[in-house]
Design an enzyme around this catalytic site. Structure first.
Site, short mmCIF file in Angstrom:
data_model
loop_
_atom_site.label_atom_id
_atom_site.label_comp_id
_atom_site.label_asym_id
_atom_site.label_seq_id
_atom_site.Cartn_x
_atom_site.Cartn_y
_atom_site.Cartn_z
N HIS A 1 70.44 -1.99 57.73
CA HIS A 1 69.66 -2.56 58.76
C HIS A 1 68.42 -2.78 57.88
CE1 HIS A 1 68.10 -3.44 62.34
NE2 HIS A 1 67.44 -2.80 62.74
N ASP B 1 51.79 -3.62 92.88
CA ASP B 1 53.03 -4.41 93.44
C ASP B 1 52.52 -5.77 93.66
OD1 ASP B 1 54.55 -1.83 93.91
OD2 ASP B 1 52.92 -1.56 95.39
N ARG C 1 74.05 -9.44 63.48
CA ARG C 1 73.82 -8.34 64.73
C ARG C 1 72.56 -8.65 65.65
NH1 ARG C 1 74.27 -4.16 60.89
NH2 ARG C 1 71.93 -3.92 61.44
N ARG D 1 65.80 5.17 58.63
CA ARG D 1 65.88 5.59 60.07
C ARG D 1 67.54 6.13 59.97
NH1 ARG D 1 65.70 1.54 64.91
NH2 ARG D 1 67.57 0.68 63.99
N TYR E 1 41.19 -4.70 92.95
CA TYR E 1 40.66 -3.44 92.52
C TYR E 1 39.53 -3.67 91.68
CZ TYR E 1 44.58 -0.80 94.66
OH TYR E 1 45.49 -0.34 95.36
N CYS F 1 47.51 -5.55 90.46
CA CYS F 1 47.82 -4.16 90.91
C CYS F 1 49.35 -3.91 90.78
CB CYS F 1 47.79 -4.35 92.78
SG CYS F 1 46.53 -5.13 93.15
N LYS G 1 71.72 -3.68 73.88
CA LYS G 1 71.35 -2.20 74.08
C LYS G 1 70.10 -2.40 75.22
CE LYS G 1 68.57 -2.75 70.04
NZ LYS G 1 68.40 -2.68 68.53
#
Ligand code: PLP
Length: 371
Positions: free
Chosen positions: A162, A316, A221, A133, A267, A314, A35
């Site tokens: 689960h 990027d 799992r 859940r 910055y 930053c 997932k």
């Protein structure tokens, strides 16, 4: 290719699958959770590699994720762990997915979709033994299993639960997990007593794989473990086979420049050069999934040495202090996290996150390169 990429070490995935196999022995099947695009590693390539390495089942959260895997020509059984939408059911049927079902209404809907397509579809019944859940109440499990078992368009392919604290070593949590497992075991035997074949019985996530050897049933799992992370950071059992992180976040030094003592970097000018020094600029930032909270609090691995990150990360880019004299050259590779260095678990620990968040946080703009 651009400088910043996620290197996916498929040899480490194969290694971790072997480690899981060693723990569980030859009998239980392995279902890998792919997932969230294979926890950020790329669902299709992870699935192909895992299936080749002997994993039998795949698990996704969304029907769209399963569709991507099917579109790559993968025919392995795929569990859909989350609740599918009614309008997705024709696709569930046509793609031969295996939904986990929790209630009578949805069982009727999926049976209707199967009938409409003239098919019989496999479902697994999910039982809520304490996760709170998805899943049916324990007292409804046998009757719902009977409903599926006798359904003309349905196969009961399995029964699942689960575990919510299988990765915890706190005694009360261990007791809670044991209670979940014993409720589950009881339900499965009631089904058998009622003449219902439960199919593949499965419960174990990574935590259970490592800490509860009575949780394996017919299939495990795991996700996290196979991507190379132990479920309880820093508390590994001595007997646990070593596992290796699969993802590496790699970039390059794209500029080496000398800065004078007293220069401010990035910055907010949170870092000031204490001496004349060389600065390395690296084009990786928070938009790539390098958490900004690690500003001034991380190191980058270049040419076999670790260099401190200086100033704010930053969007990027980020900067490292290479020191007053440096052998680092422009275009040298720079590892931000990965096997044998600072790992996603180390970063998560520092940030009070979990390694899942670091791996899934590596953005779509970062290409995955499979080695
Ligand atoms: C995600 C998930 C798993 C795998 O969990 P890990 O902690 O990564 O091993 C197993 N089962 C279900 C239902 C899940 O949602």
């Amino acid at each position: 290719m651009q400088a910043t990429k996620a290197i996916i070490h498929l040899d480490n995935l194969r290694w971790n699958i072997k480690a899981a196999r060693k723990i569980i022995g030859p009998r239980p099947k392995i279902c890998i959770a792919v997932k969230a695009d294979g926890y950020g590693h790329g669902a299709v390539n992870i699935s192909l590699c895992a299936l080749e390495a002997g994993v039998e089942y795949l698990a996704v959260a969304r029907v769209s994720e399963a569709a991507e895997v099917r579109a790559a020509g993968i025919n392995a059984p795929i569990l859909v762990l989350s609740q599918a939408q009614p309008e997705e059911l024709p696709r569930v049927v046509s793609l031969d997915l295996i939904p986990l079902v929790s209630d009578a209404e949805f069982i009727d809907e999926i049976a209707g979709a199967a009938e409409h397509a003239g098919k019989k579809i496999t479902v697994h019944l999910k039982v809520d033994t304490g996760m709170g859940r998805l899943g049916c109440h324990t007292e409804d499990a046998v009757s719902l299993a009977a409903k599926i078992f006798s359904g003309k368009n349905l196969y009961l392919g399995g029964v699942a639960t689960h575990l919510s604290v299988a990765d915890s070593l706190i005694p009360e949590d261990i007791t809670y997990t044991k209670e979940q497992l014993s409720k589950f075991r009881e339900i499965v035997s009631s089904m058998k007593n009622a003449g219902i074949d439960p199919g593949i019985v499965h419960a174990a996530n990574s935590g259970a794989l490592v800490y509860h050897d009575d949780s394996y049933f017919d299939m495990i799992r795991p996700g996290l473990f196979l991507y190379g992370y132990s479920p309880a950071y820093g508390m590994d059992k001595a007997s646990l086979p070593r596992i290796k992180p699969v993802m590496e976040l790699q970039s390059e030094v794209v500029l080496v420049k000398k800065v004078k003592k007293g220069s401010f970097i990035s910055y907010g000018r949170t870092w000031k050069a204490p001496e004349d020094t060389f600065l390395g600029v690296i084009p990786a930032g928070y938009a790539d999934g390098f958490p900004r909270k690690l500003s001034n609090d991380h190191s980058v691995y270049i040419r076999g040495k670790s260099y401190p990150l200086v100033g704010r990360i930053c969007m990027d880019q980020c900067m490292v202090n290479l020191g007053p004299e440096t052998e680092v050259k422009r275009w040298d590779k720079a590892m931000i996290f990965g096997p044998g260095f600072i790992t996603a678990a180390d970063m998560a620990e520092k940030l009070q996150l979990i390694p899942y968040e670091i791996m899934c946080g590596v953005n779509k703009r970062v290409p995955r390169e499979y080695v």
